[in-house]
Scaffold this motif. Structure first.
Motif, short mmCIF file in Angstrom:
data_model
loop_
_atom_site.label_atom_id
_atom_site.label_comp_id
_atom_site.label_asym_id
_atom_site.label_seq_id
_atom_site.Cartn_x
_atom_site.Cartn_y
_atom_site.Cartn_z
N TRP A 209 32.32 15.97 59.23
CA TRP A 209 31.65 16.74 58.19
C TRP A 209 30.18 16.37 58.13
N ALA A 210 29.43 17.21 57.43
CA ALA A 210 28.01 16.93 57.22
C ALA A 210 27.63 17.40 55.83
N VAL A 211 26.89 16.58 55.13
CA VAL A 211 26.25 16.96 53.86
C VAL A 211 24.82 17.34 54.19
N ARG A 212 24.40 18.52 53.73
CA ARG A 212 23.07 19.02 54.08
C ARG A 212 22.29 19.46 52.85
N PHE A 213 21.00 19.16 52.87
CA PHE A 213 20.06 19.60 51.84
C PHE A 213 18.84 20.21 52.52
N LEU B 95 27.06 13.97 48.24
CA LEU B 95 26.31 15.09 47.66
C LEU B 95 25.55 14.66 46.41
N ALA B 96 26.24 13.98 45.52
CA ALA B 96 25.62 13.56 44.26
C ALA B 96 24.52 12.53 44.50
N ALA B 97 24.79 11.57 45.38
CA ALA B 97 23.82 10.51 45.62
C ALA B 97 22.54 11.04 46.25
N TRP B 98 22.69 11.92 47.25
CA TRP B 98 21.49 12.44 47.91
C TRP B 98 20.72 13.41 47.02
N GLN B 99 21.42 14.20 46.20
CA GLN B 99 20.70 15.10 45.30
C GLN B 99 19.85 14.29 44.32
N ASP B 100 20.44 13.26 43.75
CA ASP B 100 19.68 12.41 42.84
C ASP B 100 18.51 11.74 43.56
N HIS B 101 18.75 11.30 44.78
CA HIS B 101 17.72 10.61 45.56
C HIS B 101 16.54 11.54 45.85
#
Length: 283
Positions: free
Chosen positions: A167-171, A268-274
């Motif tokens: 999987w990959a989390v992407r922003f 997802l939550a950690a990177w959005q906050d970051h």
């Protein structure tokens, strides 16, 4: 002004409504006649005012010229045209006190929507000043408006995709700041120059993905490192910075194996906050 963003037929559609205390005919001239457009539109326009007619857009003192085509023309109510890959539709609706001006901007670059919205706000304020025959001074900074639209349109959120190996989390996040400034914020806190084989800067890491060594580094462009789980390589974190509309475009990808799929919501939550804290750091 009233702004909405929707997806229609696979494209992003930004709609802005702006009431003006002026006659429709006066607003129509401001939308279609080159001398009036110079007061508020973001490019100089040379218009062949007929359906199918060409429009030439000139920006940056004449060094950047693009073209478009008139797609709809119903004087004095509707004027629509293409601009590169985008489509702009202007509608003038008569009202007792003047008119309602509606802009419908259709485009593909969803991450750029906040830049488009905040940019059109400045243009429409300049249009209102021109119609009122009063001076207009453009704001020095539209960071706050841009960030408001980021939140309102849900543009800070990432998404999860399946990959061949897990999987990959992407922003993908647009900033109203230059590439150099965002890159500087990413490198903040580094004890030594960043290099392949060394540790990544603290500002590029989160606690749930302990960082390994940097595997790729191109100044002002790319930083990638391996992250670890229980002391073993688990995937990669890749930061990319490029030029977007009005500032830096950030793309972040955090990959992991299927065995660690339970980490996806936390990632997802950690990177959005970051990333949001990074945006504040560039202010």
């Amino acid at each position: 002004m009233n702004e909405t963003l929707h997806i229609i037929d696979g494209r992003n559609v930004l709609r802005i409504e702006h009431r003006l205390p002026h006659a429709p005919a006066k607003v129509w001239r401001a939308l279609t006649e080159a001398p009036h457009l110079l007061a508020w539109f973001p490019a100089a326009m040379a218009i062949d005012l007929r359906v199918g007619g060409e429009i030439r857009f000139t920006m940056d003192g004449g060094d950047d010229i693009t073209t478009g085509v008139v797609t709809h023309l119903e004087p004095p109510r509707v004027f629509a045209y293409t601009w590169s890959g985008d489509h702009l539709r202007w509608e003038v609706h008569p009202e007792p006190s003047g008119c309602l001006l509606v802009l419908v901007h259709t485009f593909d670059d969803r991450a750029g929507a906040a830049s488009f919205a905040s940019g059109w706000h400045v243009c429409l304020d300049a249009l209102a000043a021109s119609l009122d025959e009063r001076p207009f001074v453009a704001p020095d900074d539209t960071w706050a408006d841009h960030e408001t639209f980021i939140a309102r349109f849900g543009l800070a959120q990432g998404h999860v995709v399946a990959t061949d190996h897990g999987w990959a989390v992407r922003f993908e996040r647009q900033f109203r700041r230059p590439v150099a400034r965002v890159w500087e914020a990413l490198l903040a806190g580094s004890a030594a120059p960043v290099a392949v084989g060394g540790p990544p800067p603290p500002a590029t890491t989160v606690g749930l993905a302990p960082a390994g060594a940097v595997t790729e580094f191109a100044p002002s462009s790319v930083l990638e490192y391996r992250w670890q789980h229980d002391g073993h390589p688990a995937g990669r974190v890749r930061w990319q910075i490029s030029q977007g509309p009005g500032g830096a475009r950030l793309q972040l990808e955090h990959t992991g194996p299927q065995a660690l799929a339970d980490l996806r919501p936390a990632a997802l939550a950690a990177w959005q906050d970051h990333i949001e804290r990074l945006a504040v750091a560039t202010r």
